[in-house]
Write an enzyme that holds these catalytic residues in place. Structure first.
Site, mmCIF file in Angstrom:
data_model
loop_
_atom_site.group_PDB
_atom_site.id
_atom_site.type_symbol
_atom_site.label_atom_id
_atom_site.label_comp_id
_atom_site.label_asym_id
_atom_site.label_seq_id
_atom_site.Cartn_x
_atom_site.Cartn_y
_atom_site.Cartn_z
ATOM 1 N N ASP A 186 5.756 4.656 5.181
ATOM 2 C CA ASP A 186 6.730 3.765 5.830
ATOM 3 C C ASP A 186 6.954 2.487 5.015
ATOM 4 O OD1 ASP A 186 4.043 3.122 6.659
ATOM 5 O OD2 ASP A 186 4.863 1.808 8.206
ATOM 6 N N HIS A 187 6.104 2.233 4.029
ATOM 7 C CA HIS A 187 6.275 1.075 3.143
ATOM 8 C C HIS A 187 6.813 1.473 1.770
ATOM 9 C CE1 HIS A 187 3.942 -1.766 5.712
ATOM 10 N NE2 HIS A 187 3.531 -0.614 6.196
ATOM 11 N N HIS A 232 1.233 3.859 2.022
ATOM 12 C CA HIS A 232 1.716 4.565 3.219
ATOM 13 C C HIS A 232 3.238 4.695 3.169
ATOM 14 C CE1 HIS A 232 -2.121 3.558 5.740
ATOM 15 N NE2 HIS A 232 -2.338 4.446 4.799
ATOM 16 N N HIS A 258 0.854 -1.188 0.000
ATOM 17 C CA HIS A 258 0.000 0.000 0.000
ATOM 18 C C HIS A 258 0.879 1.224 0.000
ATOM 19 C CE1 HIS A 258 0.830 -0.740 4.230
ATOM 20 N NE2 HIS A 258 0.265 0.397 4.611
HETATM 21 ZN ZN LIG Z 1 0.157 1.304 6.537
#
Ligand SMILES: [Zn+2]
Length: 240
Positions: free
Chosen positions: A72-73, A70, A68
């Site tokens: 932090d990914h 976000h 996804h």
């Molecule tokens: Zn996330």
């Protein structure tokens, strides 16, 4: 005899400690000649160097996948120099099958490889994941359906976006479903009793949550209220 998994998976954990990320985001380098990178992680130079080195020893990066969007990914994706693939539900890329699993984020995907599944933030190795309301791109109704979808797959190991791998997928999925249903039952019981104050509902139903996570609990409650509303089960006269 239980199957013995033979997945060629390397986990690299980014050093971004925070209350919601456990010990940091997991990046997975999978297979070789060339390798698949799942979730490059945050834009942390040391972490991305380690990801590149792991991929280089596996014949380079052929494919980058994101569970996804976000940060932090996904933030580190530009530094890898390979455009991420965005497969549709059911589409196969580099041997992995994408499964649409909205809820934590509307664009959330899991990736299935044989009897293994890379679960992003649908299921974590420790604790429970945040599912926010629509204003945060979340949907608890979608999230529950995504868990059910995963439950229907014949899986023997989950590789989560945070925390260690999960060797008992069905038990973990059951635990996740039950955790949300427990909150929902308690919320409905308080509403049935006539409680209409959001603050009182939060204090009662999330009474086990430490003070520093009370804001996160309020977000979780909003997602529950929206689910009940979508299902026609929410009274219209809630107050602050
Ligand atoms: Zn996330």
């Amino acid at each position: 005899m239980p199957r013995v998994p033979e997945y060629d998976v390397e986990r690299l954990t980014a050093p971004n400690p925070g209350p919601m990320t456990l010990e940091g985001t997991n990046t997975y380098v999978v297979g070789r000649d060339p390798a698949v990178v799942i979730d490059p992680g945050p834009s942390d130079a040391g972490h991305l160097d380690a990801v590149r080195a792991a991929a280089t020893s596996r014949g380079g990066i052929g494919t980058v996948l994101l569970t996804h969007s976000h940060g932090d990914h996904s933030e580190g994706v530009a530094a890898l120099g390979v455009e991420p693939a965005r497969p549709a539900d059911g589409e196969q890329v580099a041997g992995l099958v994408a499964i649409a699993t909205p809820g934590h984020a509307s664009d959330h995907l899991c990736f299935v490889l044989g009897h293994a599944c890379f679960t992003g933030d649908l299921i974590l190795g420790e604790g429970s994941t945040i599912v926010g309301p629509r204003a945060m791109d979340g949907s608890l109704g979608d999230y529950m359906r995504s868990l059910e979808r995963l439950r229907e797959l014949d899986l023997e190991v989950l590789y989560p976006g945070h925390g260690p791998e999960i060797r008992d997928p069905q038990a973990k999925i059951d635990e996740y479903v039950e955790h949300r249903l427990m909150r929902e039952r308690r919320l409905l019981a308080a509403l049935d009793r006539g409680e209409r104050s959001r603050a009182a509902l939060l204090a009662e139903v999330w009474d086990d949550v430490p003070a520093e996570l009370r804001d996160a609990a309020a977000v979780a409650m909003q997602a529950h209220l929206e689910k009940l509303q979508d299902e026609g089960r929410l009274p219209g006269d809630l107050s602050d």
